[in-house]
Design a protein around this motif. Structure first.
Motif, PDB file in Angstrom:
ATOM      1  N   ARG A 110     141.575  62.429  17.949  1.00  0.00           N
ATOM      2  CA  ARG A 110     142.425  61.262  19.041  1.00  0.00           C
ATOM      3  C   ARG A 110     143.840  61.517  18.439  1.00  0.00           C
ATOM      4  O   ARG A 110     144.160  61.047  17.464  1.00  0.00           O
ATOM      5  CB  ARG A 110     141.962  60.061  19.062  1.00  0.00           C
ATOM      6  CG  ARG A 110     140.568  59.788  19.545  1.00  0.00           C
ATOM      7  CD  ARG A 110     140.092  58.287  19.448  1.00  0.00           C
ATOM      8  NE  ARG A 110     139.773  57.818  18.168  1.00  0.00           N
ATOM      9  CZ  ARG A 110     138.583  57.573  17.681  1.00  0.00           C
ATOM     10  NH1 ARG A 110     137.564  57.608  18.546  1.00  0.00           N
ATOM     11  NH2 ARG A 110     138.517  57.236  16.449  1.00  0.00           N
ATOM     12  N   ILE A 111     144.720  61.548  19.652  1.00  0.00           N
ATOM     13  CA  ILE A 111     146.129  61.832  19.119  1.00  0.00           C
ATOM     14  C   ILE A 111     146.685  60.496  18.631  1.00  0.00           C
ATOM     15  O   ILE A 111     146.169  59.216  19.382  1.00  0.00           O
ATOM     16  CB  ILE A 111     147.001  62.063  20.425  1.00  0.00           C
ATOM     17  CG1 ILE A 111     146.500  63.538  20.918  1.00  0.00           C
ATOM     18  CG2 ILE A 111     148.300  61.837  20.347  1.00  0.00           C
ATOM     19  CD1 ILE A 111     147.338  63.957  22.165  1.00  0.00           C
ATOM     20  N   ASP A 112     147.353  60.441  17.655  1.00  0.00           N
ATOM     21  CA  ASP A 112     148.117  59.228  17.196  1.00  0.00           C
ATOM     22  C   ASP A 112     149.264  58.909  18.084  1.00  0.00           C
ATOM     23  O   ASP A 112     150.266  60.085  18.066  1.00  0.00           O
ATOM     24  CB  ASP A 112     148.478  59.267  15.697  1.00  0.00           C
ATOM     25  CG  ASP A 112     149.088  58.028  15.170  1.00  0.00           C
ATOM     26  OD1 ASP A 112     150.422  58.339  15.186  1.00  0.00           O
ATOM     27  OD2 ASP A 112     148.473  57.361  14.652  1.00  0.00           O
ATOM     28  N   THR A 137     148.120  66.009  27.119  1.00  0.00           N
ATOM     29  CA  THR A 137     146.564  66.014  27.519  1.00  0.00           C
ATOM     30  C   THR A 137     145.903  65.495  26.295  1.00  0.00           C
ATOM     31  O   THR A 137     146.070  65.747  25.373  1.00  0.00           O
ATOM     32  CB  THR A 137     146.348  67.454  27.895  1.00  0.00           C
ATOM     33  OG1 THR A 137     145.117  67.556  28.018  1.00  0.00           O
ATOM     34  CG2 THR A 137     146.476  68.502  26.601  1.00  0.00           C
ATOM     35  N   ILE A 138     144.699  64.596  26.712  1.00  0.00           N
ATOM     36  CA  ILE A 138     143.999  64.381  25.920  1.00  0.00           C
ATOM     37  C   ILE A 138     142.402  64.518  26.289  1.00  0.00           C
ATOM     38  O   ILE A 138     142.242  64.799  27.503  1.00  0.00           O
ATOM     39  CB  ILE A 138     144.009  62.434  25.421  1.00  0.00           C
ATOM     40  CG1 ILE A 138     143.919  61.933  27.140  1.00  0.00           C
ATOM     41  CG2 ILE A 138     145.377  62.078  25.181  1.00  0.00           C
ATOM     42  CD1 ILE A 138     143.823  60.347  26.907  1.00  0.00           C
ATOM     43  N   VAL A 156     148.739  55.888  24.180  1.00  0.00           N
ATOM     44  CA  VAL A 156     149.202  57.256  24.410  1.00  0.00           C
ATOM     45  C   VAL A 156     149.951  57.382  25.937  1.00  0.00           C
ATOM     46  O   VAL A 156     151.080  57.984  25.811  1.00  0.00           O
ATOM     47  CB  VAL A 156     148.095  58.253  24.432  1.00  0.00           C
ATOM     48  CG1 VAL A 156     148.682  59.515  24.966  1.00  0.00           C
ATOM     49  CG2 VAL A 156     147.458  58.379  23.131  1.00  0.00           C
ATOM     50  N   SER A 157     149.451  56.635  26.765  1.00  0.00           N
ATOM     51  CA  SER A 157     150.259  56.488  28.145  1.00  0.00           C
ATOM     52  C   SER A 157     151.528  55.972  27.963  1.00  0.00           C
ATOM     53  O   SER A 157     152.403  56.359  28.524  1.00  0.00           O
ATOM     54  CB  SER A 157     149.231  55.699  29.033  1.00  0.00           C
ATOM     55  OG  SER A 157     149.883  55.503  30.240  1.00  0.00           O
ATOM     56  N   PRO A 166     153.999  63.596  32.477  1.00  0.00           N
ATOM     57  CA  PRO A 166     152.679  63.207  32.794  1.00  0.00           C
ATOM     58  C   PRO A 166     151.512  63.172  31.764  1.00  0.00           C
ATOM     59  O   PRO A 166     151.713  63.760  31.110  1.00  0.00           O
ATOM     60  CB  PRO A 166     152.579  64.258  34.169  1.00  0.00           C
ATOM     61  CG  PRO A 166     153.060  65.298  33.542  1.00  0.00           C
ATOM     62  CD  PRO A 166     154.394  64.719  32.874  1.00  0.00           C
ATOM     63  N   LEU A 167     150.671  62.546  32.127  1.00  0.00           N
ATOM     64  CA  LEU A 167     149.344  62.560  31.147  1.00  0.00           C
ATOM     65  C   LEU A 167     148.229  63.061  31.713  1.00  0.00           C
ATOM     66  O   LEU A 167     147.675  62.454  32.896  1.00  0.00           O
ATOM     67  CB  LEU A 167     148.973  60.980  30.809  1.00  0.00           C
ATOM     68  CG  LEU A 167     147.971  60.752  30.009  1.00  0.00           C
ATOM     69  CD1 LEU A 167     148.296  61.879  28.453  1.00  0.00           C
ATOM     70  CD2 LEU A 167     147.971  59.275  29.424  1.00  0.00           C
TER      71      LEU A 167
END
Length: 351
Positions: A110-112, A137-138, A156-157, A166-167
Motif C-alpha cells: 500500500r502506498i504511503d 494508481t493503486i 491517497v486521494s 487523477p487517481l
C-alpha cells in the motif's frame, strides 16, 4: 491442490454456460449490441451513478489505457514500488503512454501517502528536466493480498487532489477487495476520489472479461479511439458482455469472491497451526504468503501442490533464515475445502 494463481482456474460453469447459450445468432458488432448496452447500464447500477465502460481483453490493457487516459507523453505516473503495473506488465504503460512509472514505498503493498506527497513534490511545475506528474494508481486488492481500507484510499486521494492528479484503481481483484471490506463499489471508488477503474473479472470466474470504467462519463475523452488504436475494441464484444451478464446475475461475482477469500482464510489458519511453516502476514483477500524451507516446498510439490516462490517485499518486517523463502498460495472460486485440507495434511506430514 492448485494454489498457483486464480488465473489458472477455469471459467465458472454459469459463465461458461452463458457463452454457449449466446454463441449462435447475430448481434451488431463493436460494442453496439443490445447486450453491450444492457451491461453498460448494469455497471452504472453497480457504481450507483452513470459511468462509461470500455471492454478490453486483459488487465494489462485496462491499466495501460487508464494511464494513457490520465497521462501525457513525458509525464510521470506514481504507483507502489512493487505494484503489478511497474513490476509485471513488461513496460506496457510506458509503451502506451510514452510516460514513466515512478515507484513509491509503503508497507505491504500500500502506498504511503506521505511518501507519495514527497515523491510528487520532486517534480515541481516548470521543471522540464524531471518531467511532470500525471496520475497515481493503486492496486485493490494489492499484489500481496492486502487491502486498502477506505480511510487509506481517502488519504491517497487527498494527496492526489492537492496536486491536481487523477487517481486510478487497478481492480484485477476488485470483487475480492469489495467483499473483504463489506462495502459497495461506489464507497470503494468515486466516493473516495477514484476517477477511473480497471475492473477485472477474469481472476474471479470469467473466461476473459476486463473493463476500463470511467466514473464520470463527461471525462471519458479520447478513450474510445485510444482503445481502438490499442487493438482492444472487440468486434464480437457481445461475448465479453455475455460473461459480465452471467458474472453479475444474482450476485455471482460477489459469491465467487467470498468463496475465494474464505478458502484463503481457511488456508491461513491451517498454515498457522504448523510449526515448520509460518504466515508471512495475515491475508486480507485471496492470497496467502508463507515462509518455509526450500526442502519443505519441494516436498509439497512432490505431493501434488502447485504454488510459487515469491520475492520478499521491501517492507516485510519478518526474518528469513538462509534456507527459507517466501511462497505464494492463491485461492479462487474453484478452490475446494478438500484442497486446503490436503495441503494442510501435506504440510503437517513434512514437518
Amino acid at each position: 491442490m492448485n494454489f498457483a494463481s486464480d488465473n489458472w482456474a477455469g471459467a465458472h460453469p454459469k459463465i461458461a454456460a452463458a457463452l454457449s447459450d449466446n454463441a449462435g445468432g447475430y448481434a451488431s458488432a463493436y460494442g453496439t449490441s443490445e447486450l453491450d448496452r444492457v451491461i453498460e447500464r448494469t455497471f452504472s447500477e453497480i457504481f450507483e451513478r452513470d459511468v462509461s465502460v470500455f471492454f478490453v481483453g486483459t488487465g494489462t490493457a485496462a491499466n495501460a489505457l487508464s494511464m494513457s487516459w490520465a497521462g501525457r507523453p513525458g509525464g510521470i505516473a506514481f504507483c507502489h514500488s512493487e505494484a503489478h503495473a511497474i513490476a509485471d506488465e513488461g513496460g506496457a504503460q510506458e509503451f502506451f503512454t510514452r510516460a514513466r512509472l515512478r515507484g513509491v514505498d509503503g508497507r505491504l503493498g500500500r502506498i504511503d501517502p506521505d511518501a507519495l506527497d514527497t515523491a510528487i513534490r520532486q517534480y515541481p511545475a516548470g521543471f522540464v528536466h524531471g518531467g511532470q506528474p500525471t496520475a497515481v494508481t493503486i492496486t485493490q486488492a494489492t499484489e500481496i493480498g492486502t487491502i486498502y481500507q477506505l480511510a487509506q484510499i481517502d488519504a491517497v486521494s487527498q494527496v492526489c487532489r492537492e496536486h491536481g492528479l487523477p487517481l486510478h484503481l487497478d481492480g484485477a481483484r476488485f470483487a475480492n477487495a469489495l467483499v473483504a471490506l463489506g462495502t459497495t463499489p461506489a464507497e470503494m471508488t468515486w466516493k473516495r476520489g477514484i476517477d477511473i477503474v480497471s475492473f477485472g473479472g477474469t481472476k474471479n470466474g470469467c473466461w476473459c472479461a476486463e473493463a476500463v470504467v470511467v466514473l464520470d462519463p463527461a471525462k471519458a475523452g479520447d478513450l474510445p479511439s485510444m482503445r481502438m488504436r490499442a487493438g482492444h475494441l472487440f468486434s464480437k464484444s457481445r461475448f465479453v458482455a455475455t460473461q459480465f451478464a452471467a458474472y453479475f446475475a444474482d450476485g455471482l461475482w460477489l459469491e465467487t469472491a467470498r468463496h475465494a477469500n474464505a478458502m484463503a482464510t481457511h488456508l491461513a489458519k491451517a498454515i498457522g497451526n504448523v510449526g515448520s511453516v509460518r504466515l508471512a502476514w495475515q491475508p486480507e483477500a485471496n492470497e496467502v504468503f508463507a515462509v518455509m524451507e526450500a526442502r519443505t516446498a519441494a516436498r509439497l510439490r512432490e505431493a501434488g501442490a502447485s504454488f510459487h516462490q515469491w520475492h520478499t517485499p521491501a517492507a516485510f518486517d519478518g526474518t528469513l533464515a538462509p534456507n527459507e523463502a517466501l511462497y505464494r498460495f492463491v485461492t479462487s472460486f474453484a478452490t475446494e475445502a478438500d484442497d486446503v485440507a490436503m495441503l494442510a495434511q501435506a504440510i503437517g506430514t513434512n514437518r
